[in-house]
Design an enzyme around this catalytic site. Structure first.
Site, PDB file in Angstrom:
ATOM      1  N   GLY A  88       0.833  -1.187   0.000  1.00  0.00           N
ATOM      2  CA  GLY A  88       0.000   0.000   0.000  1.00  0.00           C
ATOM      3  C   GLY A  88       0.870   1.240   0.000  1.00  0.00           C
ATOM      4  O   GLY A  88       2.075   1.176  -0.260  1.00  0.00           O
ATOM      5  N   TYR A  90       1.990   3.267   2.375  1.00  0.00           N
ATOM      6  CA  TYR A  90       3.034   3.479   3.387  1.00  0.00           C
ATOM      7  C   TYR A  90       3.774   2.224   3.795  1.00  0.00           C
ATOM      8  O   TYR A  90       4.538   2.235   4.755  1.00  0.00           O
ATOM      9  CB  TYR A  90       2.409   4.120   4.636  1.00  0.00           C
ATOM     10  CG  TYR A  90       1.702   5.410   4.320  1.00  0.00           C
ATOM     11  CD1 TYR A  90       2.389   6.466   3.729  1.00  0.00           C
ATOM     12  CD2 TYR A  90       0.354   5.548   4.575  1.00  0.00           C
ATOM     13  CE1 TYR A  90       1.737   7.640   3.408  1.00  0.00           C
ATOM     14  CE2 TYR A  90      -0.303   6.728   4.255  1.00  0.00           C
ATOM     15  CZ  TYR A  90       0.396   7.766   3.673  1.00  0.00           C
ATOM     16  OH  TYR A  90      -0.254   8.923   3.350  1.00  0.00           O
ATOM     17  N   VAL A  93       1.595  -5.428   3.381  1.00  0.00           N
ATOM     18  CA  VAL A  93       0.820  -6.337   4.217  1.00  0.00           C
ATOM     19  C   VAL A  93       1.483  -7.714   4.121  1.00  0.00           C
ATOM     20  O   VAL A  93       1.720  -8.215   3.018  1.00  0.00           O
ATOM     21  CB  VAL A  93      -0.655  -6.394   3.765  1.00  0.00           C
ATOM     22  CG1 VAL A  93      -1.445  -7.380   4.609  1.00  0.00           C
ATOM     23  CG2 VAL A  93      -1.283  -5.002   3.840  1.00  0.00           C
ATOM     24  N   ASP A 210     -13.693   4.323   0.432  1.00  0.00           N
ATOM     25  CA  ASP A 210     -12.612   3.739  -0.362  1.00  0.00           C
ATOM     26  C   ASP A 210     -13.012   2.395  -0.959  1.00  0.00           C
ATOM     27  O   ASP A 210     -12.205   1.475  -1.016  1.00  0.00           O
ATOM     28  CB  ASP A 210     -11.376   3.578   0.539  1.00  0.00           C
ATOM     29  CG  ASP A 210     -10.084   3.515  -0.273  1.00  0.00           C
ATOM     30  OD1 ASP A 210     -10.117   3.906  -1.459  1.00  0.00           O
ATOM     31  OD2 ASP A 210      -9.053   3.079   0.273  1.00  0.00           O
ATOM     32  N   LYS A 212     -13.257  -0.091  -3.479  1.00  0.00           N
ATOM     33  CA  LYS A 212     -12.591  -0.350  -4.765  1.00  0.00           C
ATOM     34  C   LYS A 212     -12.173  -1.818  -4.781  1.00  0.00           C
ATOM     35  O   LYS A 212     -12.124  -2.460  -3.719  1.00  0.00           O
ATOM     36  CB  LYS A 212     -11.399   0.585  -4.945  1.00  0.00           C
ATOM     37  CG  LYS A 212     -10.349   0.492  -3.866  1.00  0.00           C
ATOM     38  CD  LYS A 212      -9.265   1.527  -4.081  1.00  0.00           C
ATOM     39  CE  LYS A 212      -8.215   1.421  -2.972  1.00  0.00           C
ATOM     40  NZ  LYS A 212      -7.193   2.431  -3.053  1.00  0.00           N
ATOM     41  N   ASN A 215      -9.837  -3.649  -2.235  1.00  0.00           N
ATOM     42  CA  ASN A 215     -10.229  -3.691  -0.821  1.00  0.00           C
ATOM     43  C   ASN A 215     -11.322  -4.722  -0.550  1.00  0.00           C
ATOM     44  O   ASN A 215     -11.822  -4.824   0.562  1.00  0.00           O
ATOM     45  CB  ASN A 215     -10.692  -2.304  -0.359  1.00  0.00           C
ATOM     46  CG  ASN A 215      -9.525  -1.330  -0.297  1.00  0.00           C
ATOM     47  OD1 ASN A 215      -8.373  -1.746  -0.302  1.00  0.00           O
ATOM     48  ND2 ASN A 215      -9.814  -0.046  -0.250  1.00  0.00           N
ATOM     49  N   ASP A 228      -8.972  -2.422   4.618  1.00  0.00           N
ATOM     50  CA  ASP A 228      -8.412  -1.087   4.386  1.00  0.00           C
ATOM     51  C   ASP A 228      -9.386   0.040   4.772  1.00  0.00           C
ATOM     52  O   ASP A 228     -10.147   0.546   3.946  1.00  0.00           O
ATOM     53  CB  ASP A 228      -7.970  -0.915   2.927  1.00  0.00           C
ATOM     54  CG  ASP A 228      -7.126   0.346   2.762  1.00  0.00           C
ATOM     55  OD1 ASP A 228      -6.913   1.063   3.754  1.00  0.00           O
ATOM     56  OD2 ASP A 228      -6.694   0.615   1.634  1.00  0.00           O
ATOM     57  N   THR A 257      -7.384   5.616  -6.403  1.00  0.00           N
ATOM     58  CA  THR A 257      -8.155   5.090  -7.522  1.00  0.00           C
ATOM     59  C   THR A 257      -9.439   5.888  -7.673  1.00  0.00           C
ATOM     60  O   THR A 257     -10.405   5.641  -6.958  1.00  0.00           O
ATOM     61  CB  THR A 257      -8.494   3.605  -7.264  1.00  0.00           C
ATOM     62  OG1 THR A 257      -7.314   2.961  -6.824  1.00  0.00           O
ATOM     63  CG2 THR A 257      -9.007   2.922  -8.493  1.00  0.00           C
TER      64      THR A 257
HETATM   65  N1  LIG Z   1      -6.571  -8.827   6.174  1.00  0.00           N
HETATM   66  C1  LIG Z   1      -5.982  -9.133   5.024  1.00  0.00           C
HETATM   67  N2  LIG Z   1      -5.845 -10.426   4.642  1.00  0.00           N
HETATM   68  C2  LIG Z   1      -5.247 -10.735   3.474  1.00  0.00           C
HETATM   69  N3  LIG Z   1      -4.750  -9.814   2.618  1.00  0.00           N
HETATM   70  C3  LIG Z   1      -4.841  -8.537   2.940  1.00  0.00           C
HETATM   71  C4  LIG Z   1      -5.457  -8.113   4.160  1.00  0.00           C
HETATM   72  N4  LIG Z   1      -5.415  -6.768   4.214  1.00  0.00           N
HETATM   73  C5  LIG Z   1      -4.816  -6.360   3.081  1.00  0.00           C
HETATM   74  N5  LIG Z   1      -4.453  -7.412   2.309  1.00  0.00           N
HETATM   75  C6  LIG Z   1      -3.785  -7.355   1.002  1.00  0.00           C
HETATM   76  O1  LIG Z   1      -2.852  -6.283   0.998  1.00  0.00           O
HETATM   77  C7  LIG Z   1      -3.231  -5.285   0.025  1.00  0.00           C
HETATM   78  C8  LIG Z   1      -2.935  -3.899   0.561  1.00  0.00           C
HETATM   79  O2  LIG Z   1      -3.670  -3.723   1.759  1.00  0.00           O
HETATM   80  P1  LIG Z   1      -4.314  -2.310   2.169  1.00  0.00           P
HETATM   81  O3  LIG Z   1      -5.161  -1.833   1.026  1.00  0.00           O
HETATM   82  O4  LIG Z   1      -4.970  -2.431   3.483  1.00  0.00           O
HETATM   83  O5  LIG Z   1      -3.016  -1.436   2.293  1.00  0.00           O
HETATM   84  P2  LIG Z   1      -2.927   0.119   2.192  1.00  0.00           P
HETATM   85  O6  LIG Z   1      -1.545   0.460   2.622  1.00  0.00           O
HETATM   86  O7  LIG Z   1      -4.004   0.775   2.962  1.00  0.00           O
HETATM   87  O8  LIG Z   1      -3.181   0.312   0.653  1.00  0.00           O
HETATM   88  P3  LIG Z   1      -3.613   1.631  -0.132  1.00  0.00           P
HETATM   89  O9  LIG Z   1      -2.486   2.535  -0.017  1.00  0.00           O
HETATM   90  O10 LIG Z   1      -3.863   1.120  -1.541  1.00  0.00           O
HETATM   91  O11 LIG Z   1      -4.875   2.143   0.496  1.00  0.00           O
HETATM   92  C9  LIG Z   1      -4.717  -5.548  -0.230  1.00  0.00           C
HETATM   93  O12 LIG Z   1      -5.109  -5.087  -1.499  1.00  0.00           O
HETATM   94  C10 LIG Z   1      -4.802  -7.060  -0.092  1.00  0.00           C
HETATM   95  O13 LIG Z   1      -4.412  -7.711  -1.274  1.00  0.00           O
END
Ligand SMILES: Nc1ncnc2c1ncn2[C@@H]1O[C@H](COP(=O)(O)OP(=O)(O)OP(=O)(O)O)[C@@H](O)[C@H]1O
Length: 452
Positions: A88, A90, A93, A210, A212, A215, A228, A257
């Site tokens: 993501g 920052y 995961v 959010d 999309k 998520n 997310d 997005t």
């Molecule tokens: N609880 C979970 N279990 C399995 N996979 C996960 C989980 N949470 C997130 N992921 C995977 O990791 C990816 C990135 O997670 P997330 O969107 O929460 O990160 P983010 O840093 O907030 O991203 P963004 O900057 O795009 O908002 C998700 O698209 C998904 O593929």
């Protein structure tokens, strides 16, 4: 309730002590260049390098953090990294295994340096910190079968960690890529599960903002789980008052997005929870057609396209009339004409219905007032079972992910799962600061027991 992006972290923090001003000192960027938008990934996805968790790193928890729940604070060393699941803005995961219990979790890691860096003139640091606290605080207050669960949070000198329920089926759109598009009944099933999650959030005064493809994850039985909550917003007023909309450039910088984003948000106008229903329309359109209703290289292009269409997007001829009707009601660009799903969720008592009937005459053609759950597209949905949760426990969804070994993360993109666990040489500690004080959290014993 009407919202702007002008969030109020004080309402979202657990105590006043948890909320501190952002530090004034700036850190230099880590050198990674912004990478353009990837299909079905947010535009910020590849902005930062992958960093594996430092298995041996010890934590520097603030004294007393999380003690409210009688916390036995968790350490990074308690969790063995298994595989990278995604990335993501920052950080990344990672699938991790609790060394004490052998339970699997999805560990969301956020790099403090990236959060407090001033490399984007349109977004200030305190807003970013607010959003991170908001995600932790909102998730810690939710318990719904279609919303990811948060079990622990903690931080060390360089990163923040959120220990989430591991959703092993991967992103819904990972499966959709193999199939191209979905049939209407399957799309309606996911629409119903997302609708229940949105309704639940809205009742708690939370706007998701959010919605999309990346998520929307599938659990082992094929049920949809929203993850997310970094852009979610909890309402701070109940009196429908309008505050000044946030600068649209700030808004653009946090929405990776825009294709699924309601026009009023893209324009930087005040908005309500109704924006989530527009996003649901875009998502279901994508499931059925193979792309969202409006595409473009940036917000401006997408907004221009939305503005050109008087009523809403043109809907493909091959969709059923019922589906066209449902999509048309959600994809209205004017939020006042859009179906107010929260209000018209189910059939109401007769007296209220009669009153609405009278109102409807006045505003003919303006607003959909028929009950959402009894729409034709949901004719095969057992709402009582979905809403109360038994369906998620007893029956499988229309796409059941193939899982031979949970640790293999077979339903996640190899682009991520193949990444090695090596320490990022660029990872850096930030000077000790109180900005993230109060981040640590542990779910109650009964909550943990309920799910493990
Ligand atoms: N609880 C979970 N279990 C399995 N996979 C996960 C989980 N949470 C997130 N992921 C995977 O990791 C990816 C990135 O997670 P997330 O969107 O929460 O990160 P983010 O840093 O907030 O991203 P963004 O900057 O795009 O908002 C998700 O698209 C998904 O593929």
């Amino acid at each position: 309730m009407v919202f702007t992006l002008d969030e109020d972290i004080e309402e979202l923090c657990i105590s006043d002590d948890d909320c501190e001003e952002a530090p004034q000192q700036l850190l230099q960027p880590m050198g990674a260049e912004h990478v353009g938008k990837h299909r079905r990934k947010s535009s910020v996805l590849e902005k930062f390098p992958v960093v594996a968790p430092l298995h041996s790193r010890r934590l520097s928890l603030s004294v007393g953090e999380g003690q409210g729940q009688g916390v036995d604070p968790r350490l990074l060393a308690d969790f063995k990294p298994v595989r990278v699941l995604g990335k993501g803005a920052y950080g990344k995961v990672v699938l991790v295994k609790d060394e004490r219990t052998s339970k699997l979790y999805a560990m969301k890691q956020l790099q403090k340096a990236e959060i407090i860096i001033e490399n984007d003139e349109s977004q200030d640091v305190s807003k970013r910190v607010e959003r991170i606290f908001a995600e932790r605080t909102i998730l810690s207050q939710l318990d719904h079968p279609n919303v990811v669960k948060l079990f622990y949070t903690f931080h060390d000198n360089s990163r923040l960690y959120l220990l989430l329920q591991y959703i092993p089926g991967g992103e819904l759109f990972y499966h959709l890529k193999e199939r191209g598009t979905l049939d209407e009944d399957t799309a309606a099933f996911y629409a119903a599960e997302i609708s229940c999650a949105l309704k639940f959030l809205h009742e708690k005064g939370i706007v998701y903002r959010d919605l999309k493809p990346e998520n929307c994850l599938l659990d082992a039985d094929g049920h949809l789980v929203l993850t997310d909550f970094g852009l979610s917003k909890k309402s701070v007023d109940d009196n429908n008052s309008l505050s000044a909309p946030e600068d649209v450039s700030v808004l653009h910088s946090i929405i990776g997005t825009p294709e699924y984003c309601a026009p009023e948000i893209l324009k930087g106008e005040p908005y309500t929870r109704n924006c989530d229903w527009y996003s649901l329309g875009c998502l279901v359109y994508d499931m059925l057609v193979g792309k969202p209703p409006y595409t473009g290289v940036n917000h401006k292009v997408i907004l221009n396209k939305i503005q050109k269409e008087k009523q809403g997007p043109r809907l493909p001829y091959y969709l059923s009339d019922g589906m066209k009707d449902w999509l048309g009601a959600l994809l209205k660009k004017d939020c006042n004409k859009r179906w107010d799903v929260d209000r018209y969720w189910a059939a109401q008592p007769q007296a209220q219905q009669a009153q609405q009937q009278r109102r409807r005459k006045k505003k003919a053609g303006q607003e959909r007032t028929s009950p959402y759950t009894s729409h034709f597209v949901f004719r095969k949905i057992n709402w009582a079972k979905i809403q109360d949760g038994p369906l998620q426990k007893s029956e499988q969804g229309p796409i059941v992910p193939i899982i031979t070994d949970l640790e293999l993360a077979e339903n996640f993109d190899e682009e991520f799962t193949s990444l090695p666990f090596e320490e990022n040489p660029q990872g850096r500690d930030i000077p000790k600061s109180d900005i993230f004080k109060g981040f640590s959290y542990k779910a109650s014993g009964s909550y943990l027991e309920k799910y493990f």
